[in-house]
Design a protein around this motif. Sequence first.
Motif, PDB file in Angstrom:
ATOM      1  N   LEU A 148      -0.902   6.091  -6.452  1.00 38.14           N
ATOM      2  CA  LEU A 148      -1.726   5.183  -6.949  1.00 38.14           C
ATOM      3  C   LEU A 148      -2.600   4.811  -5.498  1.00 38.14           C
ATOM      4  CD1 LEU A 148       0.165   2.886  -8.982  1.00 38.14           C
ATOM      5  CD2 LEU A 148      -1.392   4.291  -9.703  1.00 38.14           C
ATOM      6  N   TYR A 149      -3.825   5.354  -5.561  1.00 38.13           N
ATOM      7  CA  TYR A 149      -4.516   5.149  -4.329  1.00 38.13           C
ATOM      8  C   TYR A 149      -5.893   4.523  -4.418  1.00 38.13           C
ATOM      9  CZ  TYR A 149      -1.825   9.044  -2.510  1.00 38.13           C
ATOM     10  OH  TYR A 149      -0.623   9.557  -2.099  1.00 38.13           O
ATOM     11  N   GLU A 150      -6.209   4.468  -6.030  1.00 38.32           N
ATOM     12  CA  GLU A 150      -7.665   3.532  -6.170  1.00 38.32           C
ATOM     13  C   GLU A 150      -7.231   2.461  -6.857  1.00 38.32           C
ATOM     14  OE1 GLU A 150     -10.650   4.641  -5.241  1.00 38.32           O
ATOM     15  OE2 GLU A 150      -9.541   6.517  -4.181  1.00 38.32           O
ATOM     16  N   PRO A 151      -8.351   1.510  -6.547  1.00 40.49           N
ATOM     17  CA  PRO A 151      -7.797  -0.046  -7.157  1.00 40.49           C
ATOM     18  C   PRO A 151      -8.165   0.165  -8.782  1.00 40.49           C
ATOM     19  CG  PRO A 151      -9.098  -0.255  -5.285  1.00 40.49           C
ATOM     20  CD  PRO A 151      -9.063   1.245  -5.591  1.00 40.49           C
ATOM     21  N   LYS A 196       0.863  -1.162  -0.020  1.00 42.36           N
ATOM     22  CA  LYS A 196      -0.073  -0.014  -0.189  1.00 42.36           C
ATOM     23  C   LYS A 196       0.678   1.198   0.008  1.00 42.36           C
ATOM     24  CE  LYS A 196      -3.901   2.084   2.653  1.00 42.36           C
ATOM     25  NZ  LYS A 196      -3.266   3.305   2.966  1.00 42.36           N
ATOM     26  N   THR A 197       1.868   1.303   0.988  1.00 48.63           N
ATOM     27  CA  THR A 197       2.777   2.374   0.897  1.00 48.63           C
ATOM     28  C   THR A 197       3.464   2.655  -0.277  1.00 48.63           C
ATOM     29  OG1 THR A 197       3.041   2.164   3.405  1.00 48.63           O
ATOM     30  CG2 THR A 197       4.712   3.360   2.235  1.00 48.63           C
ATOM     31  N   ILE A 198       3.946   1.729  -1.213  1.00 51.35           N
ATOM     32  CA  ILE A 198       4.690   1.726  -2.417  1.00 51.35           C
ATOM     33  C   ILE A 198       3.613   2.270  -3.333  1.00 51.35           C
ATOM     34  CG2 ILE A 198       5.845   0.387  -4.225  1.00 51.35           C
ATOM     35  CD1 ILE A 198       7.082  -1.203  -2.002  1.00 51.35           C
ATOM     36  N   LEU A 199       2.487   1.738  -3.339  1.00 52.17           N
ATOM     37  CA  LEU A 199       1.421   2.259  -4.666  1.00 52.17           C
ATOM     38  C   LEU A 199       1.146   3.505  -4.155  1.00 52.17           C
ATOM     39  CD1 LEU A 199      -0.739  -0.926  -4.610  1.00 52.17           C
ATOM     40  CD2 LEU A 199       0.977  -0.172  -6.459  1.00 52.17           C
ATOM     41  N   VAL A 215       4.195 -13.143 -10.706  1.00 54.64           N
ATOM     42  CA  VAL A 215       2.823 -12.941 -11.090  1.00 54.64           C
ATOM     43  C   VAL A 215       2.333 -12.156 -10.259  1.00 54.64           C
ATOM     44  CG1 VAL A 215       2.417 -15.414 -11.847  1.00 54.64           C
ATOM     45  CG2 VAL A 215       2.029 -14.645  -9.404  1.00 54.64           C
ATOM     46  N   VAL A 216       1.136 -11.409 -10.649  1.00 51.07           N
ATOM     47  CA  VAL A 216       0.496 -10.551 -10.182  1.00 51.07           C
ATOM     48  C   VAL A 216      -1.028 -11.057  -9.735  1.00 51.07           C
ATOM     49  CG1 VAL A 216      -0.621  -7.899 -10.139  1.00 51.07           C
ATOM     50  CG2 VAL A 216       1.737  -8.536 -11.023  1.00 51.07           C
ATOM     51  N   LEU A 217      -1.637 -10.696  -8.673  1.00 47.70           N
ATOM     52  CA  LEU A 217      -3.013 -11.441  -8.253  1.00 47.70           C
ATOM     53  C   LEU A 217      -3.836  -9.916  -8.091  1.00 47.70           C
ATOM     54  CD1 LEU A 217      -5.106 -13.369  -7.161  1.00 47.70           C
ATOM     55  CD2 LEU A 217      -4.259 -12.819  -4.895  1.00 47.70           C
ATOM     56  N   TYR A 218      -4.836 -10.165  -9.265  1.00 48.46           N
ATOM     57  CA  TYR A 218      -5.826  -8.949  -9.159  1.00 48.46           C
ATOM     58  C   TYR A 218      -7.058  -9.886  -8.581  1.00 48.46           C
ATOM     59  CZ  TYR A 218      -2.849  -6.584 -12.739  1.00 48.46           C
ATOM     60  OH  TYR A 218      -2.049  -5.739 -13.174  1.00 48.46           O
TER      61      TYR A 218
END
Length: 138
Positions: free
Chosen positions: A10-13, A2-5, A32-35
């Motif tokens: 980037l605050y909103e999904p 969250k901190t990095i985003l 991989v990235v989990l959405y």
Amino acid sequence: MKTILEYEGLYEPQEIHQLPVTSLVQMFGADVVLYVTIERWDTTYMLISSTTEVEFTYAFKNKTGDTIWQTSKKMQYTPQNSSTGNPLADLIGAVITATINRAAPDYMPLTRMANYQVFYSDQSTYLPNGPYKPKEIK
């Protein structure tokens, strides 16, 4: 994460989901990235209870952005009232619980339950086998 985003603005999904997978892979050094997408989230309030129905979609995308695993989960959550054996006290307790849930709903139990079921307990949505998946879940 969250901190990095947030550091990247980037605050909103929705903003994060629109990023190329390669950006997220680079930020976190991921394979991989989990959405996780909430498709539907409805709460129905009755006089002495509330029920929340949700539908999630889970997807793993690899470094190139290809979807390598995807599943969906629909579920319901109704907070449980404890029984004292006294019908009047139980009714008053149920009304108080419903009032609290309406004023300040706690969705974390539902979120935890959905994630646990998708990844561990529902055979139709298990994660694909891989080197880090436990052989047996207790």
